[in-house]
Write a protein that holds these residues in place. Sequence first.
Motif, PDB file in Angstrom:
ATOM      1  N   THR A   1      -0.320   6.723  -1.811  1.00 53.09           N
ATOM      2  CA  THR A   1       0.225   5.391  -2.062  1.00 53.09           C
ATOM      3  C   THR A   1      -0.656   4.592  -3.026  1.00 53.09           C
ATOM      4  O   THR A   1      -0.167   4.022  -3.996  1.00 53.09           O
TER       5      THR A   1
ATOM      6  N   SER B   1       6.949   6.631   3.568  1.00 48.86           N
ATOM      7  CA  SER B   1       6.699   7.851   4.339  1.00 48.86           C
ATOM      8  C   SER B   1       5.498   7.713   5.263  1.00 48.86           C
ATOM      9  O   SER B   1       5.108   8.672   5.898  1.00 48.86           O
ATOM     10  N   ARG B   2       4.927   6.538   5.341  1.00 49.79           N
ATOM     11  CA  ARG B   2       3.781   6.324   6.226  1.00 49.79           C
ATOM     12  C   ARG B   2       4.190   6.492   7.684  1.00 49.79           C
ATOM     13  O   ARG B   2       5.289   6.118   8.081  1.00 49.79           O
TER      14      ARG B   2
ATOM     15  N   ALA C   1       6.136   6.777  -1.201  1.00 52.13           N
ATOM     16  CA  ALA C   1       4.903   7.032  -0.468  1.00 52.13           C
ATOM     17  C   ALA C   1       4.695   5.989   0.623  1.00 52.13           C
ATOM     18  O   ALA C   1       4.295   6.318   1.739  1.00 52.13           O
TER      19      ALA C   1
ATOM     20  N   SER D   1       5.638   5.196  -5.692  1.00 51.76           N
ATOM     21  CA  SER D   1       4.845   4.298  -4.864  1.00 51.76           C
ATOM     22  C   SER D   1       5.634   3.834  -3.643  1.00 51.76           C
ATOM     23  O   SER D   1       5.121   3.799  -2.525  1.00 51.76           O
TER      24      SER D   1
ATOM     25  N   LEU E   1       2.730  12.636   1.071  1.00 51.16           N
ATOM     26  CA  LEU E   1       2.975  11.630   0.047  1.00 51.16           C
ATOM     27  C   LEU E   1       2.343  10.284   0.400  1.00 51.16           C
ATOM     28  O   LEU E   1       1.902   9.547  -0.475  1.00 51.16           O
ATOM     29  N   ALA E   2       2.263   9.964   1.678  1.00 53.15           N
ATOM     30  CA  ALA E   2       1.702   8.673   2.100  1.00 53.15           C
ATOM     31  C   ALA E   2       0.235   8.541   1.715  1.00 53.15           C
ATOM     32  O   ALA E   2      -0.252   7.437   1.494  1.00 53.15           O
TER      33      ALA E   2
END
Length: 129
Positions: A72, A32-33, A29, A26, A68-69
């Motif tokens: 989340t 990585s935004r 993620a 979590s 990955l973002a």
Amino acid sequence: MRKWHRWLSVIFAVFLFFIAVTGLLSHLAAWSRVEPSAEAAAAAAPPPGFVCPDGWRCTPPRGDQEGLASLTGFFHHLHSGEEFGPAGEAISFASGLALLFFALSGIWMYVRMWRERARRGARARWFWN
């Protein structure tokens, strides 16, 4: 206390491992935004004359995230147990309580062992075999 510590650790080890992994995912993620560009933020701005209501935080939408973002929210739901309904939330809560128990009982057992070593006159060390 050691018996309780040992038995509960066997039961909750899998749940605590799951919660640790989903918590890490979590956070990864969320980190990585990608923030939207200035042009995208301006395009998503509210129309002229719009006033944000009191107590609200009016920000432009983040847009579509990739990789990955985009997961989340899913990782958060797994981590909190929400993905598995009320039973998952109860297990997540019980795992949090178990983690507190393991931390406190571990410290308590360590202090008792420390005092026993001091009573026997053994050499004072932080860690021993």
